[in-house]
Design a protein around this motif. Structure first.
Motif, PDB file in Angstrom:
ATOM      1  N   PHE A  79      48.618 -18.117 -32.678  1.00  0.00           N
ATOM      2  CA  PHE A  79      48.285 -19.473 -33.116  1.00  0.00           C
ATOM      3  C   PHE A  79      49.493 -20.355 -32.816  1.00  0.00           C
ATOM      4  O   PHE A  79      50.475 -20.381 -33.569  1.00  0.00           O
ATOM      5  N   VAL A  80      49.427 -21.050 -31.697  1.00  0.00           N
ATOM      6  CA  VAL A  80      50.526 -21.907 -31.247  1.00  0.00           C
ATOM      7  C   VAL A  80      49.919 -23.180 -30.666  1.00  0.00           C
ATOM      8  O   VAL A  80      49.224 -23.108 -29.659  1.00  0.00           O
ATOM      9  N   PRO A  81      50.132 -24.332 -31.337  1.00  0.00           N
ATOM     10  CA  PRO A  81      50.944 -24.604 -32.523  1.00  0.00           C
ATOM     11  C   PRO A  81      50.282 -24.035 -33.792  1.00  0.00           C
ATOM     12  O   PRO A  81      49.124 -23.676 -33.806  1.00  0.00           O
ATOM     13  N   SER A  82      51.079 -24.048 -34.870  1.00  0.00           N
ATOM     14  CA  SER A  82      50.600 -23.601 -36.167  1.00  0.00           C
ATOM     15  C   SER A  82      51.299 -24.415 -37.252  1.00  0.00           C
ATOM     16  O   SER A  82      52.315 -25.068 -36.992  1.00  0.00           O
ATOM     17  N   TYR A  83      50.727 -24.345 -38.460  1.00  0.00           N
ATOM     18  CA  TYR A  83      51.228 -25.220 -39.529  1.00  0.00           C
ATOM     19  C   TYR A  83      50.839 -24.610 -40.871  1.00  0.00           C
ATOM     20  O   TYR A  83      49.654 -24.391 -41.142  1.00  0.00           O
ATOM     21  N   SER A  84      51.818 -24.295 -41.697  1.00  0.00           N
ATOM     22  CA  SER A  84      51.552 -23.872 -43.073  1.00  0.00           C
ATOM     23  C   SER A  84      51.738 -25.104 -43.938  1.00  0.00           C
ATOM     24  O   SER A  84      52.863 -25.608 -44.064  1.00  0.00           O
ATOM     25  N   PRO A  85      50.656 -25.647 -44.497  1.00  0.00           N
ATOM     26  CA  PRO A  85      50.664 -27.011 -45.021  1.00  0.00           C
ATOM     27  C   PRO A  85      51.929 -27.445 -45.736  1.00  0.00           C
ATOM     28  O   PRO A  85      52.290 -26.917 -46.781  1.00  0.00           O
ATOM     29  N   GLU A  86      52.608 -28.384 -45.064  1.00  0.00           N
ATOM     30  CA  GLU A  86      53.712 -29.187 -45.590  1.00  0.00           C
ATOM     31  C   GLU A  86      54.984 -28.398 -45.856  1.00  0.00           C
ATOM     32  O   GLU A  86      55.967 -28.949 -46.330  1.00  0.00           O
ATOM     33  N   ASN A  87      54.991 -27.112 -45.542  1.00  0.00           N
ATOM     34  CA  ASN A  87      56.208 -26.326 -45.720  1.00  0.00           C
ATOM     35  C   ASN A  87      56.870 -26.090 -44.364  1.00  0.00           C
ATOM     36  O   ASN A  87      56.219 -26.176 -43.319  1.00  0.00           O
ATOM     37  N   ALA A  88      58.148 -25.783 -44.393  1.00  0.00           N
ATOM     38  CA  ALA A  88      58.912 -25.496 -43.182  1.00  0.00           C
ATOM     39  C   ALA A  88      59.693 -24.209 -43.384  1.00  0.00           C
ATOM     40  O   ALA A  88      60.234 -23.969 -44.473  1.00  0.00           O
ATOM     41  N   LEU A 102      57.568 -24.610 -28.651  1.00  0.00           N
ATOM     42  CA  LEU A 102      57.503 -23.807 -29.865  1.00  0.00           C
ATOM     43  C   LEU A 102      57.928 -22.370 -29.602  1.00  0.00           C
ATOM     44  O   LEU A 102      58.655 -21.764 -30.401  1.00  0.00           O
ATOM     45  N   THR A 103      57.490 -21.819 -28.492  1.00  0.00           N
ATOM     46  CA  THR A 103      57.857 -20.444 -28.156  1.00  0.00           C
ATOM     47  C   THR A 103      59.360 -20.315 -27.933  1.00  0.00           C
ATOM     48  O   THR A 103      59.965 -19.281 -28.240  1.00  0.00           O
ATOM     49  N   ALA A 104      59.967 -21.406 -27.427  1.00  0.00           N
ATOM     50  CA  ALA A 104      61.411 -21.395 -27.190  1.00  0.00           C
ATOM     51  C   ALA A 104      62.216 -21.714 -28.448  1.00  0.00           C
ATOM     52  O   ALA A 104      63.449 -21.776 -28.394  1.00  0.00           O
ATOM     53  N   GLY A 105      61.544 -21.921 -29.570  1.00  0.00           N
ATOM     54  CA  GLY A 105      62.237 -22.224 -30.817  1.00  0.00           C
ATOM     55  C   GLY A 105      62.529 -23.689 -31.031  1.00  0.00           C
ATOM     56  O   GLY A 105      63.206 -24.043 -32.008  1.00  0.00           O
ATOM     57  N   GLU A 106      62.013 -24.576 -30.163  1.00  0.00           N
ATOM     58  CA  GLU A 106      62.245 -26.016 -30.303  1.00  0.00           C
ATOM     59  C   GLU A 106      61.143 -26.627 -31.176  1.00  0.00           C
ATOM     60  O   GLU A 106      60.348 -27.470 -30.745  1.00  0.00           O
ATOM     61  N   HIS A 107      61.091 -26.195 -32.420  1.00  0.00           N
ATOM     62  CA  HIS A 107      59.985 -26.588 -33.293  1.00  0.00           C
ATOM     63  C   HIS A 107      59.979 -28.076 -33.595  1.00  0.00           C
ATOM     64  O   HIS A 107      58.944 -28.741 -33.491  1.00  0.00           O
ATOM     65  N   ARG A 108      61.107 -28.607 -33.990  1.00  0.00           N
ATOM     66  CA  ARG A 108      61.167 -30.030 -34.323  1.00  0.00           C
ATOM     67  C   ARG A 108      60.862 -30.878 -33.085  1.00  0.00           C
ATOM     68  O   ARG A 108      60.167 -31.894 -33.173  1.00  0.00           O
ATOM     69  N   ARG A 109      61.352 -30.460 -31.961  1.00  0.00           N
ATOM     70  CA  ARG A 109      61.131 -31.223 -30.734  1.00  0.00           C
ATOM     71  C   ARG A 109      59.647 -31.266 -30.384  1.00  0.00           C
ATOM     72  O   ARG A 109      59.143 -32.280 -29.880  1.00  0.00           O
ATOM     73  N   ALA A 110      58.922 -30.185 -30.658  1.00  0.00           N
ATOM     74  CA  ALA A 110      57.489 -30.172 -30.371  1.00  0.00           C
ATOM     75  C   ALA A 110      56.760 -31.224 -31.195  1.00  0.00           C
ATOM     76  O   ALA A 110      55.885 -31.945 -30.681  1.00  0.00           O
ATOM     77  N   ALA A 111      57.106 -31.350 -32.466  1.00  0.00           N
ATOM     78  CA  ALA A 111      56.468 -32.359 -33.311  1.00  0.00           C
ATOM     79  C   ALA A 111      56.838 -33.761 -32.853  1.00  0.00           C
ATOM     80  O   ALA A 111      55.994 -34.670 -32.833  1.00  0.00           O
ATOM     81  N   GLU A 112      58.090 -33.956 -32.489  1.00  0.00           N
ATOM     82  CA  GLU A 112      58.521 -35.266 -31.999  1.00  0.00           C
ATOM     83  C   GLU A 112      57.789 -35.627 -30.706  1.00  0.00           C
ATOM     84  O   GLU A 112      57.431 -36.791 -30.488  1.00  0.00           O
ATOM     85  N   ARG A 113      57.552 -34.643 -29.882  1.00  0.00           N
ATOM     86  CA  ARG A 113      56.887 -34.895 -28.592  1.00  0.00           C
ATOM     87  C   ARG A 113      55.471 -35.419 -28.794  1.00  0.00           C
ATOM     88  O   ARG A 113      55.028 -36.319 -28.066  1.00  0.00           O
ATOM     89  N   GLN A 120      58.353 -28.451 -39.860  1.00  0.00           N
ATOM     90  CA  GLN A 120      57.034 -27.979 -40.265  1.00  0.00           C
ATOM     91  C   GLN A 120      56.243 -27.409 -39.089  1.00  0.00           C
ATOM     92  O   GLN A 120      55.343 -26.596 -39.294  1.00  0.00           O
ATOM     93  N   ALA A 121      56.540 -27.835 -37.892  1.00  0.00           N
ATOM     94  CA  ALA A 121      55.895 -27.247 -36.712  1.00  0.00           C
ATOM     95  C   ALA A 121      56.289 -25.783 -36.616  1.00  0.00           C
ATOM     96  O   ALA A 121      57.463 -25.425 -36.769  1.00  0.00           O
ATOM     97  N   SER A 122      55.305 -24.918 -36.363  1.00  0.00           N
ATOM     98  CA  SER A 122      55.621 -23.488 -36.385  1.00  0.00           C
ATOM     99  C   SER A 122      54.630 -22.704 -35.532  1.00  0.00           C
ATOM    100  O   SER A 122      53.808 -23.284 -34.804  1.00  0.00           O
ATOM    101  N   LEU A 123      54.705 -21.380 -35.671  1.00  0.00           N
ATOM    102  CA  LEU A 123      53.821 -20.459 -34.961  1.00  0.00           C
ATOM    103  C   LEU A 123      53.232 -19.477 -35.976  1.00  0.00           C
ATOM    104  O   LEU A 123      53.899 -19.071 -36.931  1.00  0.00           O
ATOM    105  N   ASP A 124      51.989 -19.110 -35.756  1.00  0.00           N
ATOM    106  CA  ASP A 124      51.363 -17.987 -36.463  1.00  0.00           C
ATOM    107  C   ASP A 124      51.517 -18.072 -37.982  1.00  0.00           C
ATOM    108  O   ASP A 124      51.943 -17.105 -38.629  1.00  0.00           O
TER     109      ASP A 124
END
Length: 765
Positions: A481-490, A72-83, A497-501
């Motif tokens: 806050f890592v990981p973080s999630y603003s409900p259902e938005n990207a 997530l810190t490296a900007g690989e948001h989608r990959r984090a969720a897939e992992r 949808q995986a995000s930070l802060d």
């Protein structure tokens, strides 16, 4: 049939359970539909969750937390969720596919068919056409009626679900005889079941052979036929005793049973009354007539339903305010309302018809305290107590943390089992902090110190324990806050949808920590963890204003807002009490106002017609900021798009039976009329109370009144009435206290209230 004084009349006949009229006692529900050829009543129970899949232990993603944070810190948001999804499936094959919680399902359908008294072969209902079909719900009594006139005379079917007797009561009247049968609901169960119908056709036993652990093993529906015109019916779920007497012991008297029910139900529903000076003609109109000006044919094609004349719109808002409260009260029993309340006519309801914690359940409960029924929030606390071990297991296995972590979806268990590579729900950690607000507000609206000490404070402590372990602090002292999630938005620039802060995460935790510190101060019981709470509160990052000037949905820089979305989670700091950061910084208030207007512009577009409770989120925030016209527009959009003639709200425009706005619309209306704040008083452990009356009164409501709103403190606003020139308020406090009151156009005044006495306040506008 005359319209009930506080209810609805509809002329539309339906065979669709989702358009049925509803009655309920919180534990059991009745969907009333059909018509002169056959009246149908589908019954349900608040604990009837079909055992779809056994619960699994949450995946132990604590083992890969460092990896997820690095991605997530490296900007690989989608990959984090897939992992997470890959890791879970490798750990347990049960996670190879998305797992849903057990669905809330209907128990059975009672069908009452009129038959000719003679056996001459006349058609049901007598020879000749049926005329004058009407159906109605009386909100004060909970009685649903269907009536019509046959060639032989008037016919009526009346039904209600009794709170004190825990039974459906049905009375059949008219010149014909009746044949009644009981059968399973329509459709095929998605799992094996064993069904047995009683020989007389008025009993049903269903067993679920694949149930495991705490899943429901079966249920029974019994119907006592006093004669062919009075039926008493009850659904019992295995292991869940009924609080009412045995059916055989109930009096065979519809009116006596109704009187006992009304004494309880009617008192709850009658605590609040709203009068917006709606059109007298509109007040006696059918549901179809009230809704017609808002239907798509009245739209200009771009801005959604056309806005009708204010008296007509006000009459509809009055009716929906009452209808929403009726539905939520009727669906509040030992458990809080699910997405479907306490009603279901399907084996496959949308989103399992369960509890969705990242928005839906909070919306359904949003008006309970302020509309004078704070005790109906207690079932939420009981539900959370029942799954406390699961919530602790979520925190431990997903993040290696103490405390508790709530799932997004919940029915018979509280384990986080529902997630995937797109809907990465394991990254949503704000749930316990959000629910902690309901504990805090229950204390604020009741003044119950025993509850604060014995139930609220322990839950808030457990919620905070998780964040103390989960949240990291950078060398510069900033919490992350890592990981973080603003409900259902990207974010618009990541598509993941995986995000930070997420702003919601920061706001909810800040709210939790402030309320924890307030609770220990009120009780005079310092906590050893207080220094850590204060340190985390001080480390939380400031809210971010995006380059567009709007309040950002993600505090992390570089994440671009996406306003074309149904949620408005960045406005959490304004949903309940105004976050102190906003109270101290007008720039944040302006940024929030811009965000509200941008989201509202999207909602007003013809393409945005899903998940109406996002409008409630906008409306609550607008009302807190005093944006009267914006708040009013959210009310009109909710009213015009998300209600059918049965006056039960829908999830999408005219689609999916769903109770979110039954709580959300009354909550926004109440927030426009009353804003209350509870803060520290002048003495240790004391509390200060501030009431802002009519803080967001729109031009469409030039005169009106509301009776029975409950402010924090608690202080009851026994009556609040206004015209274009004057405001009058009647205030009652259970204890001696001084309150600060602000009326439109007047400076705040301090008023001393004497316990149990009514204080009258008048002001010119």
């Amino acid at each position: 049939m005359h319209p009930p004084v506080n209810g609805l009349v509809s002329t539309s006949r339906t065979d669709d359970w989702e358009a049925a009229l509803v009655s309920g006692n919180g534990r059991q529900g009745a969907l009333c539909y059909g018509g002169p050829d056959a009246v149908r009543i589908t019954v349900s129970h608040e604990r009837l969750f079909l055992p779809l899949t056994p619960p699994l232990d949450p995946p132990p993603t604590a083992r890969i937390l460092a990896e997820l944070r690095a991605l997530l810190t490296a900007g690989e948001h989608r990959r984090a969720a897939e992992r997470v999804a890959e890791f879970a499936a490798a750990h347990d094959p049960g996670y190879a596919e998305t797992r849903w919680v057990d669905p809330l399902v209907g128990a059975a359908t009672l069908t009452c068919t009129p038959v000719p008294v003679d056996a001459a072969g006349a058609p049901p209902g007598g020879a000749g056409p049926v005329t004058g079909y009407r159906r109605s719900t009386d909100f004060d009594t909970g009685v649903v009626r269907q009536s019509w006139r046959s060639a032989d005379g008037p016919v009526e079917v009346a039904a209600f679900v009794s709170r004190p007797h825990d039974a459906l009561v049905v009375r059949l009247t008219g010149p014909t005889g009746w044949r009644s049968t009981l059968a399973p609901i329509d459709g095929d169960p998605p799992v094996p079941v064993q069904q047995r119908i009683a020989p007389d056709g008025l009993g049903l036993r269903v067993e679920f052979p694949a149930a495991t652990g705490r899943q429901v093993t079966g249920y029974t529906v019994r119907c006592r036929m006093v004669d062919d015109t009075l039926l008493l019916l009850r659904t019992t779920v295995d292991g869940v005793p009924s609080p009412g007497p045995d059916l055989a012991e109930l009096p065979a008297d519809f009116d006596a049973l109704l009187a006992a029910h009304v004494a309880v139900h009617g008192e709850l529903v009658g605590r609040v009354r709203l009068d917006l000076d709606g059109s007298p003609a509109a007040r006696t109109a059918t549901s179809e007539e009230l809704l017609r000006p808002f239907r798509p044919e009245g739209s200009d094609g771009t801005d959604g339903p056309a806005e009708p004349a204010a008296p007509v719109g006000n009459a509809l808002v009055e009716r929906l305010f009452a209808a929403g409260r009726y539905a939520i009260v009727s669906a509040s029993g030992d458990l809080p309302p699910t997405l479907l309340g306490v009603w279901s006519g399907s084996y496959r309801p949308a989103w399992s018809g369960g509890y969705t914690l990242n928005g839906n359940l909070p919306a359904a409960l949003a008006a309970l305290a302020v509309t004078g029924t704070p005790e109906l929030v207690v079932p939420l606390f009981d539900l959370l107590d029942s799954v406390a071990d699961d919530l602790a297991g979520n925190a431990r296995r997903l993040y290696g943390a103490g405390g508790i972590l709530t799932p997004t979806h919940l029915t018979g268990h509280g384990r986080q089992n529902h997630f995937g590579p797109v809907w990465c729900q394991t990254f949503w950690t704000a749930g316990a902090a959000w629910l902690a607000r309901f504990y805090h507000d229950h204390w604020c609206h009741t003044g119950d110190r025993t509850f604060l000490r014995e139930r609220a404070l322990p839950f808030l402590r457990r919620a905070a324990e998780f964040y103390l372990d989960f949240v990291t602090v950078d060398p510069d002292g900033r919490a992350r806050f890592v990981p973080s999630y603003s409900p259902e938005n990207a974010p618009a620039n990541t598509g993941a949808q995986a995000s930070l802060d997420a702003t919601m995460d920061v706001a909810a935790v800040a709210d939790l920590l402030r309320n924890l510190l307030a609770a220990t101060a009120v009780l005079g019981e310092p906590d050893p963890a207080e220094p850590r709470w204060r340190a985390l509160l001080a480390a939380l990052p400031p809210y971010r204003i995006a380059p567009t000037g709007k309040l950002a949905e993600w505090i992390a820089p570089g994440l671009v807002d996406n306003h074309a979305h149904r949620h408005a989670s960045q406005l959490y700091p304004l949903w309940y009490e105004i976050d102190p950061a906003f109270a101290a910084d007008p720039a944040l208030c302006r940024a929030a106002a811009l965000a509200i207007r941008r989201r509202l512009a999207w909602w007003q577009g013809a393409e945005s017609d899903e998940m109406g409770y996002g409008l409630a989120q906008l409306g609550l925030a607008a009302a807190r900021l005093g944006l009267a016209e914006e708040a009013y527009r959210t009310v009109l959009l909710m009213a015009g798009r998300y209600w059918r003639p049965n006056l039960v709200s829908t999830h999408n425009r005219d689609a999916i039976f769903n109770l979110d706005l039954c709580g959300g619309l009354p909550a926004v209306v109440a927030a426009m009329l009353l804003r209350s704040t509870l803060g520290p008083g002048d003495e240790p452990g004391a509390q200060s109370v501030r009431l802002d009356l009519l803080p967001a009164l729109p031009s469409a409501w030039p005169r009106g009144s509301v009776a029975g709103l409950l402010a924090r403190g608690p202080v009851t606003v026994a009556r609040l009435a206004w015209t274009s020139t004057q405001v009058e308020a009647l205030l009652i406090s259970p204890v001696d206290r001084t309150v600060t009151v602000e009326l439109p156009g007047a400076a705040p005044v301090r008023i001393g209230l004497r316990a149990g006495r009514t204080h009258r306040l008048r002001s010119r506008r």
